[in-house]
Design a protein around this motif. Structure first.
Motif, mmCIF file in Angstrom:
data_model
loop_
_atom_site.group_PDB
_atom_site.id
_atom_site.type_symbol
_atom_site.label_atom_id
_atom_site.label_comp_id
_atom_site.label_asym_id
_atom_site.label_seq_id
_atom_site.Cartn_x
_atom_site.Cartn_y
_atom_site.Cartn_z
ATOM 1 N N PRO A 1 -16.086 65.061 42.493
ATOM 2 C CA PRO A 1 -14.854 65.678 41.806
ATOM 3 C C PRO A 1 -13.713 64.511 41.768
ATOM 4 N N ARG A 2 -12.941 64.650 40.688
ATOM 5 C CA ARG A 2 -11.813 63.763 40.582
ATOM 6 C C ARG A 2 -10.622 64.463 40.336
ATOM 7 N N VAL A 3 -10.076 65.179 41.132
ATOM 8 C CA VAL A 3 -8.899 66.280 41.077
ATOM 9 C C VAL A 3 -7.587 65.755 42.082
ATOM 10 N N ALA A 4 -7.893 64.590 42.819
ATOM 11 C CA ALA A 4 -6.629 64.081 43.627
ATOM 12 C C ALA A 4 -5.527 63.905 42.583
ATOM 13 N N GLY A 5 -4.397 64.184 43.044
ATOM 14 C CA GLY A 5 -3.190 63.835 42.339
ATOM 15 C C GLY A 5 -2.847 64.975 41.454
ATOM 16 N N LEU A 6 -3.566 65.863 41.105
ATOM 17 C CA LEU A 6 -3.487 66.911 40.070
ATOM 18 C C LEU A 6 -2.857 68.233 40.765
ATOM 19 N N LYS A 7 -2.038 68.862 39.779
ATOM 20 C CA LYS A 7 -1.338 70.025 40.184
ATOM 21 C C LYS A 7 -2.336 71.081 39.904
ATOM 22 N N VAL A 8 -1.843 72.131 40.644
ATOM 23 C CA VAL A 8 -2.608 73.635 40.336
ATOM 24 C C VAL A 8 -1.360 74.562 40.224
#
Lengths: 389, 85
Positions: free
Chosen positions: A208-215
């Motif tokens: 998974p490459r979600v680090a730094g993304l907002k939700v």
């Protein structure tokens, strides 16, 4: 049927004719443009009445066209042409999930949503992303498709994918399949919902490459399920740079740094950083475009204030500049889907966008000015453009 | 037996009525697939279920099970619902 039309002239210096592929909810159109993008020959409709989610020309051979198709009543399939749509043949084995074991509920492909050819080192290899989320690969130019069990049937991925109720209004989707031009084993995929994932072994394993993304506020960004990337693009001029238009803003990633950096914060507050397409410049990795949509309260998904505009960055997202010359000045409530904006490889770059109200627009000068190209088409789902050299 | 093909599938068969045979609906579909490749997957999904909006009638009664024996009949009717926009 064929017809010709002439569009507003410009002084653009081009390198060759282009083919613009228009996929709509009611069929497909193929637009043949001259080297200056001045005169266009319109070929279509193809598959009138069929839902065409994506129409892509193989840039490796300049002649193989794949169309992701279904109708309201029939199962999904993929059509293939090697003569620019004069004749079409259907895939012998379209994308389909593995049959479930007895007693289990298997998934069913509702439609193929995204088509991506692999890189030049893998001629004939294509990838397909489906709704609900699934990844498929063809090694024979789109005739037969095999599912990726490492993703489609993996319990962790299935948890991240969620259910149909977690997906977008047209169904949850796997999209933004990116093949590294340097290494065909290096892949990215994105899922709405379910985040962005990277593989360096041709899809056998994924990270998974979600680090730094907002939700969405109130949810935990560490949970992959909550991530909704709308469109991810790789810069061909710097393949380690990715841009992403996300449900919660605009982001950039520069490998090997795995963290995404928010680059939408400098967008005007009254416009916001929400949208669907993401377009990158073919030669300048610092230049990219977005087309903002209203993401306030109930998410109208229309041009903010009814004033359509693209926004361009020339410094990798540090600042953004509005580009709206030629567009209606008011009362234009456009919606652009995530595949409905693209760039050619001309110098200057030509930009194309299509609206859900069936309008097709062109800029021959990298977004400085825009002009209408076609009107009155069905709801435009996707555009793709290929330069013929 | 004859098989009634709806208009949306006649690009495969080239005709609204074609010959078919088989003791089950699944066997009829397999026979059609061998003559009209691609037809079956437009009707039946990968989990062996008849797709939504598509119905099969024999002797005026709907059929849902691909493996159930077909009742004696001269015609199998595939019908598409007129839904959507």
């Amino acid at each position: 049927m064929d017809s010709s039309l002439r569009v507003v002239s410009s002084r653009s210096r081009r390198v060759g004719p282009v083919v613009l592929l228009v996929a709509t909810r009611k069929g497909a159109w193929i637009l043949h443009g001259d080297a200056g993008r001045q005169t266009w020959r319109v070929d279509g409709p193809h598959f009138l009445g069929h839902v065409i989610s994506h129409l892509v020309l193989d840039p490796r051979d300049g002649q193989t066209l794949l169309a992701a198709a279904r109708t309201g009543h029939l199962g999904p399939t993929v059509f293939r042409s090697t003569d620019f749509g004069r004749t079409w043949t259907e895939a012998a084995r379209p994308p389909a999930f593995a049959k479930a074991a007895p007693g289990e509920t298997g998934r069913v492909v509702d439609h193929t949503f995204w088509l991506t050819p692999s890189n030049a080192r893998e001629p004939g290899v294509w990838y397909a992303g489906t709704s609900p989320q699934g990844l498929f690969r063809s090694e024979d130019g789109g005739v037969t498709w095999a599912p990726f069990s490492t993703l489609n049937d993996d319990p962790q991925f299935r948890e991240w994918m969620g259910t149909v109720q977690d997906g977008t209004p047209d169904g949850p989707k796997l999209h933004s399949i990116l093949v590294d031009p340097r290494d065909a084993r290096h892949l990215h995929i994105a899922m709405s919902g379910g985040g962005v994932h990277e593989s360096t072994d041709a899809g056998q394993t994924w990270t998974p490459r979600v680090a730094g993304l907002k939700v969405v506020e109130g949810f935990d960004p560490a949970v992959v399920t909550f991530h909704d990337p709308h469109c991810v693009r790789r810069c061909l001029s710097r393949p380690d740079r990715l841009y992403q238009q996300n449900h919660c803003g605009i982001f950039r990633q520069d490998r090997p740094d795995a963290d995404w950096v928010s680059i939408g914060d400098t967008m005007p507050a009254k416009v916001g950083a929400i949208g669907f397409p993401m377009v990158v410049h073919p030669r300048d990795a610092d230049t990219a475009w977005v087309f903002p949509m209203d993401g306030s309260d109930v998410w109208p998904r229309t041009s903010p204030q009814g004033k359509p505009a693209a926004y361009v960055t020339h410094n990798a997202g540090r600042t953004w500049k509005r580009q709206d010359v030629g567009f209606p000045r008011s009362q234009a409530w456009w919606t652009l889907k995530r595949q409905a904006m693209c760039a050619d490889a001309g110098d200057p770059v030509g930009l194309y966008l299509g609206t859900t109200s069936g309008e097709l627009w062109i800029s021959r000068d990298e977004g400085v000015a825009w002009a209408p190209l076609m009107q009155h088409l069905p709801e435009i789902y996707a555009l793709d453009v290929v330069d013929l050299r | 037996m004859r098989v009634l093909i709806p208009s949306a599938l006649q690009s495969y068969t080239g005709a609204p009525l074609v010959d078919g045979s088989g003791e089950t609906l699944g066997a009829v579909l397999d026979g059609l697939e061998s003559r009209f490749p691609g037809l079956r997957f437009r009707i039946v999904d990968e989990q062996e279920r008849i797709r939504p909006h598509l119905r099969v009638f024999v002797n005026g009664r709907p059929l849902f099970d691909l493996n159930a024996p077909l009742p004696p009949t001269e015609q199998v009717n595939f019908v598409l619902a007129l839904s959507g926009g």
